[in-house]
Design a protein around this motif. Sequence first.
Motif, PDB file in Angstrom:
ATOM      1  N   UNK A 188     -32.460  -3.346  23.193  1.00 25.85           N
ATOM      2  CA  UNK A 188     -31.402  -2.624  22.481  1.00 25.85           C
ATOM      3  C   UNK A 188     -31.995  -1.738  21.393  1.00 25.85           C
ATOM      4  N   UNK A 189     -32.963  -2.285  20.693  1.00 25.49           N
ATOM      5  CA  UNK A 189     -33.580  -1.506  19.606  1.00 25.49           C
ATOM      6  C   UNK A 189     -34.293  -0.274  20.161  1.00 25.49           C
ATOM      7  N   UNK A 190     -35.000  -0.461  21.250  1.00 29.59           N
ATOM      8  CA  UNK A 190     -35.757   0.656  21.831  1.00 29.59           C
ATOM      9  C   UNK A 190     -34.791   1.718  22.373  1.00 29.59           C
ATOM     10  N   UNK A 191     -33.785   1.279  23.121  1.00 29.10           N
ATOM     11  CA  UNK A 191     -32.863   2.223  23.737  1.00 29.10           C
ATOM     12  C   UNK A 191     -32.015   2.976  22.716  1.00 29.10           C
ATOM     13  N   UNK A 192     -31.785   2.366  21.566  1.00 27.78           N
ATOM     14  CA  UNK A 192     -30.994   3.024  20.525  1.00 27.78           C
ATOM     15  C   UNK A 192     -31.846   3.876  19.601  1.00 27.78           C
ATOM     16  N   UNK A 193     -33.156   3.887  19.853  1.00 29.68           N
ATOM     17  CA  UNK A 193     -34.044   4.717  19.048  1.00 29.68           C
ATOM     18  C   UNK A 193     -34.361   4.143  17.688  1.00 29.68           C
ATOM     19  N   UNK A 221     -43.784  12.225  17.988  1.00 34.83           N
ATOM     20  CA  UNK A 221     -42.468  12.398  18.590  1.00 34.83           C
ATOM     21  C   UNK A 221     -42.264  11.575  19.844  1.00 34.83           C
ATOM     22  N   UNK A 222     -42.688  10.307  19.808  1.00 34.28           N
ATOM     23  CA  UNK A 222     -42.659   9.476  21.003  1.00 34.28           C
ATOM     24  C   UNK A 222     -41.572   8.404  20.976  1.00 34.28           C
ATOM     25  N   UNK A 223     -40.512   8.647  20.227  1.00 26.32           N
ATOM     26  CA  UNK A 223     -39.374   7.732  20.282  1.00 26.32           C
ATOM     27  C   UNK A 223     -38.548   8.014  21.532  1.00 26.32           C
ATOM     28  N   UNK A 224     -37.817   7.001  21.996  1.00 24.82           N
ATOM     29  CA  UNK A 224     -36.944   7.185  23.154  1.00 24.82           C
ATOM     30  C   UNK A 224     -35.625   7.787  22.694  1.00 24.82           C
ATOM     31  N   UNK A 225     -35.071   8.757  23.424  1.00 20.15           N
ATOM     32  CA  UNK A 225     -33.781   9.332  23.035  1.00 20.15           C
ATOM     33  C   UNK A 225     -32.704   8.248  22.924  1.00 20.15           C
ATOM     34  N   UNK A 226     -31.818   8.418  22.006  1.00 20.93           N
ATOM     35  CA  UNK A 226     -30.747   7.437  21.775  1.00 20.93           C
ATOM     36  C   UNK A 226     -29.859   7.311  23.011  1.00 20.93           C
ATOM     37  N   UNK A 227     -29.454   6.086  23.317  1.00 19.68           N
ATOM     38  CA  UNK A 227     -28.548   5.855  24.446  1.00 19.68           C
ATOM     39  C   UNK A 227     -27.230   6.598  24.218  1.00 19.68           C
ATOM     40  N   UNK A 228     -26.615   7.053  25.293  1.00 19.53           N
ATOM     41  CA  UNK A 228     -25.395   7.857  25.179  1.00 19.53           C
ATOM     42  C   UNK A 228     -24.215   7.043  24.650  1.00 19.53           C
ATOM     43  N   UNK A 229     -24.092   5.816  25.109  1.00 19.92           N
ATOM     44  CA  UNK A 229     -23.019   4.969  24.585  1.00 19.92           C
ATOM     45  C   UNK A 229     -23.379   3.509  24.771  1.00 19.92           C
ATOM     46  N   UNK A 230     -22.677   2.652  24.039  1.00 20.63           N
ATOM     47  CA  UNK A 230     -23.023   1.233  24.003  1.00 20.63           C
ATOM     48  C   UNK A 230     -22.882   0.588  25.379  1.00 20.63           C
ATOM     49  N   UNK A 231     -21.842   0.947  26.134  1.00 21.60           N
ATOM     50  CA  UNK A 231     -21.618   0.329  27.439  1.00 21.60           C
ATOM     51  C   UNK A 231     -22.787   0.588  28.378  1.00 21.60           C
ATOM     52  N   UNK A 232     -23.243   1.844  28.435  1.00 22.40           N
ATOM     53  CA  UNK A 232     -24.377   2.175  29.294  1.00 22.40           C
ATOM     54  C   UNK A 232     -25.617   1.430  28.829  1.00 22.40           C
ATOM     55  N   UNK A 281     -44.641  -2.591  22.694  1.00 18.84           N
ATOM     56  CA  UNK A 281     -45.614  -3.245  21.814  1.00 18.84           C
ATOM     57  C   UNK A 281     -45.212  -3.074  20.356  1.00 18.84           C
ATOM     58  N   UNK A 282     -44.789  -1.865  19.978  1.00 20.61           N
ATOM     59  CA  UNK A 282     -44.393  -1.614  18.597  1.00 20.61           C
ATOM     60  C   UNK A 282     -43.193  -2.469  18.202  1.00 20.61           C
ATOM     61  N   UNK A 283     -42.203  -2.563  19.078  1.00 23.39           N
ATOM     62  CA  UNK A 283     -41.008  -3.361  18.777  1.00 23.39           C
ATOM     63  C   UNK A 283     -41.340  -4.841  18.664  1.00 23.39           C
ATOM     64  N   UNK A 284     -42.177  -5.328  19.558  1.00 24.53           N
ATOM     65  CA  UNK A 284     -42.567  -6.737  19.513  1.00 24.53           C
ATOM     66  C   UNK A 284     -43.385  -7.047  18.263  1.00 24.53           C
ATOM     67  N   UNK A 285     -44.282  -6.144  17.912  1.00 23.59           N
ATOM     68  CA  UNK A 285     -45.178  -6.383  16.785  1.00 23.59           C
ATOM     69  C   UNK A 285     -44.429  -6.499  15.468  1.00 23.59           C
ATOM     70  N   UNK A 286     -43.327  -5.773  15.342  1.00 26.54           N
ATOM     71  CA  UNK A 286     -42.569  -5.810  14.094  1.00 26.54           C
ATOM     72  C   UNK A 286     -42.018  -7.199  13.786  1.00 26.54           C
ATOM     73  N   UNK A 287     -41.901  -8.036  14.819  1.00 23.41           N
ATOM     74  CA  UNK A 287     -41.365  -9.390  14.639  1.00 23.41           C
ATOM     75  C   UNK A 287     -42.459 -10.459  14.613  1.00 23.41           C
ATOM     76  N   UNK A 288     -43.720 -10.050  14.526  1.00 24.30           N
ATOM     77  CA  UNK A 288     -44.816 -11.025  14.571  1.00 24.30           C
ATOM     78  C   UNK A 288     -45.764 -10.862  13.381  1.00 24.30           C
ATOM     79  N   UNK A 289     -45.265 -10.819  12.137  1.00 25.58           N
ATOM     80  CA  UNK A 289     -46.163 -10.579  10.993  1.00 25.58           C
ATOM     81  C   UNK A 289     -47.250 -11.637  10.834  1.00 25.58           C
ATOM     82  N   UNK A 290     -46.900 -12.901  11.087  1.00 22.07           N
ATOM     83  CA  UNK A 290     -47.898 -13.964  10.926  1.00 22.07           C
ATOM     84  C   UNK A 290     -49.027 -13.832  11.948  1.00 22.07           C
ATOM     85  N   UNK A 291     -48.654 -13.518  13.186  1.00 26.40           N
ATOM     86  CA  UNK A 291     -49.677 -13.363  14.223  1.00 26.40           C
ATOM     87  C   UNK A 291     -50.521 -12.116  13.989  1.00 26.40           C
TER      88      UNK A 291
END
Length: 358
Positions: free
Chosen positions: A352-357, A307-318, A276-286
């Motif tokens: 991608x944004x969520x998984x990369x923290x 402290x509720x962010x997701x840990x950063x992904x280990x590498x780009x391929x994964x 929800x947080x990630x989606x909301x950042x792209x919907x300022x007009x709504x």
Amino acid sequence: MIDLHRTKILTEAAAAGEVAGWLQDIRCHRAMLVHGGSAMQLAGWQVLTDMLVQQGIERISFGDFQPNPLYESVQAGCDRFLAAGCDLLIAVGGGSAIDVAKCIRKKLLAESGRKTAFLVLPTTAGTGSEATRYAVTYLDGQKQSHTDEIFYPDVVWYFSSSLASLPLYQKKSAFLDAYCHAVEACWSINGTRESRLHAEKALAILQKYGDIYIDAGEKALTCGETELAVYRQLFSAAYWAGRAIDITQTTAGHAMCYKMCALTGIAHGHGAALCVAALAEDMPDLLEKFFLQKHVDWLLKHLQDWGMKLPTAENVDVAEEQVRLLADNVNPVRLKNHPVVLSREYIEDVYRRILSGR
């Protein structure tokens, strides 16, 4: 006591007399309690089981389910209910226990032709499952969404002290689930004046009491009247958020979180909040249109503070492999309730944004 949605809503041990009267009216003889292992440690459990003894109602237990319940558990529960000759279904727990019990009730109607009496004692303030006609199970690893009027309980009985001993992470994730229900109900294309009122009521309570609730951390089973008053408010907020989402259905925030939670091991409410947080950042007009900016700002701040962010992904391929898998498993039905059309490319970028923290 209030009577809404054909469900009696009762609170605390003081309501025991009303529950006892209901049990006498329906003339049940044997109850099956659907619950997790921790339910038996709660004050409400003792009140409930003492009452069943006083009413001469035998009880059996069913706990063969997991946090993301399998549909096989529904069949097992139905079989156990029928084999034991039960005539009363009681759910004691959070969303998983309640959803399993809901689906058992539906299956019992299909197999026996009888509408089974149904009592719910929620033990987390988050899913609002006690207020909705929806349930979720999993079959062959795939999320199954169920909708039926029979999912509404006959009676919901809240014990505020149930929230006192929840682990801190569970408190946070359940709280965030209720918060996201309210936000999504506000921006859903199916929103109505009634759903908006329910959602705004929930958001006002959650923002007023959220920090008090979470800052208290993990407490003992015993707590004072001040704490109980806060817990009552949290249950009320989860209920009203549930009533709102019962009208509007969830949107992309929840549609995108289920597989992500399964892959990463985070709780459902935590995953929903990240989406929800990630989606909301792209919907300022709504956000401006629905007067939601202040509510989203509150969510973003508390995800950081708690402290509720997701840990950063280990590498780009994964991460890329996960991104493709996650996008493949988004619920298309719930996406249709979102206020904007989301492309596959955009959904992958959000993941991608969520998984990369970020």
